[in-house]
Design a protein around this motif. Sequence first.
Motif, PDB file in Angstrom:
ATOM      1  N   GLY A 111      -0.439-110.821  35.808  1.00 32.35           N
ATOM      2  CA  GLY A 111      -0.255-111.643  34.624  1.00 32.35           C
ATOM      3  C   GLY A 111       1.006-112.489  34.657  1.00 32.35           C
ATOM      4  O   GLY A 111       1.694-112.586  35.681  1.00 32.35           O
ATOM      5  N   PRO A 112       1.359-113.100  33.527  1.00 36.15           N
ATOM      6  CA  PRO A 112       2.462-114.071  33.473  1.00 36.15           C
ATOM      7  C   PRO A 112       3.853-113.472  33.590  1.00 36.15           C
ATOM      8  O   PRO A 112       4.824-114.212  33.729  1.00 36.15           O
ATOM      9  N   ASN A 113       3.986-112.132  33.555  1.00 32.84           N
ATOM     10  CA  ASN A 113       5.315-111.512  33.619  1.00 32.84           C
ATOM     11  C   ASN A 113       5.466-110.549  34.794  1.00 32.84           C
ATOM     12  O   ASN A 113       6.287-109.637  34.760  1.00 32.84           O
ATOM     13  N   THR A 114       4.678-110.773  35.830  1.00 32.27           N
ATOM     14  CA  THR A 114       4.801-109.915  37.003  1.00 32.27           C
ATOM     15  C   THR A 114       6.084-110.217  37.772  1.00 32.27           C
ATOM     16  O   THR A 114       6.573-111.351  37.775  1.00 32.27           O
ATOM     17  N   GLY A 115       6.615-109.194  38.425  1.00 30.29           N
ATOM     18  CA  GLY A 115       7.779-109.382  39.289  1.00 30.29           C
ATOM     19  C   GLY A 115       7.446-109.090  40.731  1.00 30.29           C
ATOM     20  O   GLY A 115       8.338-108.999  41.573  1.00 30.29           O
ATOM     21  N   ASP A 116       6.148-108.941  41.020  1.00 34.97           N
ATOM     22  CA  ASP A 116       5.701-108.641  42.378  1.00 34.97           C
ATOM     23  C   ASP A 116       6.130-109.730  43.352  1.00 34.97           C
ATOM     24  O   ASP A 116       6.164-110.912  43.010  1.00 34.97           O
TER      25      ASP A 116
ATOM     26  N   ARG B  15      -1.672-104.976  32.442  1.00 33.66           N
ATOM     27  CA  ARG B  15      -2.520-103.933  33.018  1.00 33.66           C
ATOM     28  C   ARG B  15      -3.956-104.383  33.244  1.00 33.66           C
ATOM     29  O   ARG B  15      -4.685-103.799  34.030  1.00 33.66           O
ATOM     30  N   PHE B  16      -4.352-105.457  32.566  1.00 36.89           N
ATOM     31  CA  PHE B  16      -5.732-105.934  32.712  1.00 36.89           C
ATOM     32  C   PHE B  16      -5.852-107.093  33.696  1.00 36.89           C
ATOM     33  O   PHE B  16      -6.934-107.637  33.886  1.00 36.89           O
TER      34      PHE B  16
END
Length: 507
Positions: A412-417, A406-407
């Motif tokens: 971050g390292p676990n995005t699935g975008d 969220r920051f």
Amino acid sequence: MGLWGSWSMMRALLQDKENWKRHIMLDKWTGLDPPGGIKLRAAQGFDAADFFITGYWIWNKILENLATIGYDPTNSFTAAYDWRLSYANLEVRDQYFTRLKMHVEMANSISGKKAVLISHSMGGQVLFYFFHWVAAKSGGNGGDDWVDKYVDSWINISGCMLGALKGLPAVLSGEMKDTAQLNAFAVYGLEKFLSKEERADIFRAMPGISSMLPMGGDAVWGNETWAPDDTPDQEVSYGKFLNFKNQNTSTGYRNLTVQESLGYLYNTTEDWYQNQVQTSYSHGIAHTKAEVDANEEDPAKWINPLETRLPLAPNLKIYCFYGIGKPTERSYYYRHSDNPLSKLNITIDTGLTQANIDHGVILGEGDGTVNLLSIGYMCNRGWKYHRYNPAGVKIKTFEMPHEPDRFSPRGGPNTGDHVDILGRQSLNDLILRVAAGRGEEIEENVVSNIGTYAERVKVFEEDEYLAEKRREEQEKEKGKEEGVRNKLERKAEEVLEKLEKVARDEL
């Protein structure tokens, strides 16, 4: 000067919009460079692929990680392409596929090893097209064994293999979720500077964008009452792709499926656009092996994995890596356009927000850009059908849930975008394994409902093939029975011989 993907683009657009449009739009009838000696080309090399604009990385993290295991510009290369062009015109104007073929062959000649090819998003379609082109006599003339000879693995990241649904409203009315959800002030500014009509005209004059019009029709995306990815708690089926809150059948405004929406698009757009799309691409389904085999001779079919097959490369390995769990455009609510000066008949009903409708956009499952059915169907089911994968190419799927930090502005390292996944730590680890020749260590990871949705898609294994498999099974069982019978007969003969010997000895 960069006219796309740089601060130079914004400066050129703000200073002289009409001049920028003349440069960015292709010739409407040829789909090639516009008249007047204008030439705009894709930037090449690692420096062109690492960042979109300063501070906004694209391939940078992957390139940095590949460098840790010995990859550099001497043993790896990027194959940037002009995404505005139709795939056929990539070869006509830039000899793109010829150059790609030569790069792969040269890498094999120098290293003695097969290549690992990595694609992202639309690049998955480009590479699938290349596999057909390189084998075809009318293309690279490499023969059916070229891919097996030169390519070890294909890493398909977030590949929109059945298109991107948002591509249709983009060329229909110059809109998508990104524009529909803007606040009133931003919408006013955008419309004053670059109207929906202008945006639609620009998108249509870039035939490459239309390569991502959805494929498979109602069999994949659903009909008026049903869609494969409908959920039990859903009030309105996804199958109705373009919805109208106040339907008026006398004026033709009625709810339309994906297949009907494509028809509506062709009926309401210019002849030059229809010609570009219909001669470059195909959006149907081949239900038999005979159809698939015939389509290998038709370049317009080569982007569609539901009409053509994977290469005849039994040693090829395909890795499908993509994100899931981020709301993605699935269907839309439209209304009659109230702008008397616009050529557009309809526009997204951005004032409609209720239940699962957000500013006229209905969201479904995917990676934020491409729907789950498009990124996941072929990998999890379609390529298991014999006619689409006759050589038995091995395919592994690894889904990555969207768990953003969220920051972090990029997740971050676990995005699935769809885009930000290129910086995801676990994706980079998977890429390094394949690039290091350890892809066999990767275990499948499918945590979405794609298996259930794919099973509901109305595309099936060919009856003739199933009948042949049944005959083979029957012959196999018959062979086993005959083997058992022969064994018993031999045993019986042995017993008889022993009994006869005992009888003779007693005499």
